[in-house]
Design an enzyme around this catalytic site. Structure first.
Site, PDB file in Angstrom:
ATOM      1  N   SER A  53       9.756  -1.213   5.179  1.00  0.00           N
ATOM      2  CA  SER A  53       8.382  -0.914   5.578  1.00  0.00           C
ATOM      3  C   SER A  53       8.345   0.221   6.589  1.00  0.00           C
ATOM      4  O   SER A  53       9.197   0.308   7.476  1.00  0.00           O
ATOM      5  CB  SER A  53       7.712  -2.146   6.185  1.00  0.00           C
ATOM      6  OG  SER A  53       6.379  -1.837   6.557  1.00  0.00           O
ATOM      7  N   GLU A  61      -0.604  -7.149   6.101  1.00  0.00           N
ATOM      8  CA  GLU A  61      -1.088  -5.759   6.188  1.00  0.00           C
ATOM      9  C   GLU A  61      -2.444  -5.616   5.500  1.00  0.00           C
ATOM     10  O   GLU A  61      -3.361  -4.974   6.032  1.00  0.00           O
ATOM     11  CB  GLU A  61      -0.058  -4.835   5.548  1.00  0.00           C
ATOM     12  CG  GLU A  61      -0.418  -3.370   5.496  1.00  0.00           C
ATOM     13  CD  GLU A  61       0.633  -2.580   4.723  1.00  0.00           C
ATOM     14  OE1 GLU A  61       0.235  -1.833   3.811  1.00  0.00           O
ATOM     15  OE2 GLU A  61       1.832  -2.727   5.028  1.00  0.00           O
TER      16      GLU A  61
END
Length: 468
Positions: free
Chosen positions: A129, A190
């Site tokens: 990420s 997210e």
């Protein structure tokens, strides 16, 4: 010829940037792509003058690597990964290590790990990420697979990962597909975080009348306090960006958000293991509804709206209230994600390190935030914490903001402004704190029409009533 330390299969932006990160940290590389033009562009561009060589075929990839070979794969998820693995395994030898770094579905990673381990190779499915910038300068890394493979990989992964006050943003997550599962849940959080921020923007714009410059100032202000995060930071930057004609770019972007697979997978697996994630589910739903743009434009002309846009707050009061509501709803989004990880860990015998997961998310990744330090501390206090909402720190933080959170949700409902993730978070909080829910009636209905039986609160056993 001296052998190279690692190979990168797939030289798109993410693969190329991760290879540059590895090389900068002392790991010479072999670059390969099915598209040989991509190899040439890389070697003539960012890889020029670096300790990186190209490979024209799979055999060259193997021949140019030192043993045990360490090969990173960054290609689109699904069939492309299986195709690469089939061809790569044909030239590798037992003991070699394969690291698959895409957004693969954790079930596919479980299957691949079993198949490839049976051939004598080590296979690591690793969540990465941080986007393009993170890949180049330091991502958050979530490797699964065998502990032995991780020990061999740790020196390189710890150097290329983002660095925070208590170490590199990488840890061994667990066996099989655990690394990709944690990355999937990261992406679900997210989704929730991004939707909550978008809802805060919408309320401040529509009900508070804030201009883009005012919004940028507000988000800069928020980024200096408890909401400090990468997403809050970039949101302020977005509001200030102007187009060539002087208009704001954000106002010209179509209000239809797309998505790939990880948000949907998170919602699907939450249902599979019996975990409620309404904030994350609402975020996925919001993107789906946004895609109905033509229908929305038509419906806007014929469907009734809210009662009033007067919410009874000054601009400053609204800004502070929305800030409080965003903090509370954000807490619920992370709480839901961590409950999902805890449940999956128990059901799949992964033994996930929850405090370490919070720690490695503090840097490099998209959801990096000051907030994660508090989550890390929560799991230090209680490694078996059932839900972040009952941690002393978060319990008090929400209690201080709860009335304001309710005020915001009530005002926007009256005004007809949708806040599905923010209001869904409040409903989750209220349901979780309820001593008694109306599920007794639901279960009675199920028993009446389907003889599904029920349990009682006054005696043990399973019961069925002849209702007619």
């Amino acid at each position: 010829m001296e052998k190279q330390k690692i190979a990168m299969i797939g030289l798109g932006v993410m693969g190329a940037n991760l290879m540059m990160n590895l090389e900068r940290n002392g790991f010479s590389g072999v670059g390969f792509d099915i598209n040989q033009d991509a190899v040439r562009r890389f070697l003539d561009g960012p890889g020029k003058g670096k300790n990186i060589v190209g490979a024209a075929n799979w055999r060259e990839v193997a021949d140019k690597l030192e043993r045990p070979r360490k090969t990173f794969i960054l290609v689109p998820a699904g069939k492309p990964v299986d195709s690469v693995l089939e061809q790569l395994c044909a030239v590798m030898e037992p003991g070699d290590i394969i690291i698959e770094c895409g957004n693969s579905y954790y079930g596919d990673t479980d299957r691949r790990e079993a198949e490839i381990s049976a051939k004598g190779f080590h296979f690591t499915g690793m969540g990465v990420s941080g986007g393009e910038e993170g890949a180049l300068w330091g991502p958050s890394l979530m490797p699964g697979g065998s502990a032995d493979a991780y020990k061999n990989l740790a020196p390189s992964l710890e150097k290329i990962a983002a660095q925070v006050d208590d170490g590199p943003c990488v840890t061994h997550i667990g066996p099989g597909g655990a690394g990709h599962y944690v990355k999937m849940v990261h992406n679900g959080i997210e989704y929730g975080d991004m939707q909550l921020i978008a809802e805060a923007y919408d309320v401040l714009r529509r009900l508070g009348g804030l201009s883009n410059e005012e919004l940028a100032d507000v988000f800069d202000e928020w980024n200096s306090g408890e909401l400090e995060s990468y997403l809050i930071e970039i949101t302020a930057r977005i509001f200030r960006k102007k187009d060539d004609d002087g208009g704001y770019v954000v106002d010209k972007i179509m209000d239809s958000a797309s998505m790939k697979g990880t948000g949907k997978w998170t919602v699907q697996d939450a249902a599979e293991i019996g975990v409620a994630i309404p904030t994350i589910s609402s975020a996925v739903d919001a993107r789906i509804v946004s895609a109905y743009r033509d229908e929305r434009l038509a419906a806007a002309k014929v469907l009734a709206g809210g009662e009033s846009a007067d919410i009874g707050m000054s601009k400053r009061e609204l800004i502070d209230a929305v800030r409080a509501a965003l903090y509370c709803a954000k807490t619920c989004s992370y709480a839901q994600g961590m409950v999902m990880l805890r449940t999956a860990s128990r059901e799949r015998d992964w033994n996930l390190p929850f405090g370490e997961i919070a720690r490695i998310w503090k840097g490099g990744c998209i959801i990096r935030a000051r907030f994660l330090g508090s989550i890390q501390e929560a799991f230090r206090r209680d490694p078996d914490l059932p839900n972040l909402l009952v941690d002393p720190f978060f319990k008090e933080a929400i209690a201080q903001r709860l009335d304001t959170w309710r005020r915001v949700v009530t005002a926007v409902i009256k005004a007809g402004v949708p806040m599905p993730a923010t209001s869904g978070s409040l409903a989750y909080y209220d349901a979780y704190r309820s001593e008694r829910l109306p599920a007794n009636l639901v279960q009675a209905q199920r028993d009446l029409f389907g003889a599904h039986t029920y349990q009682r609160i006054d005696k043990d056993g399973t019961f069925h009533t002849q209702w007619d």
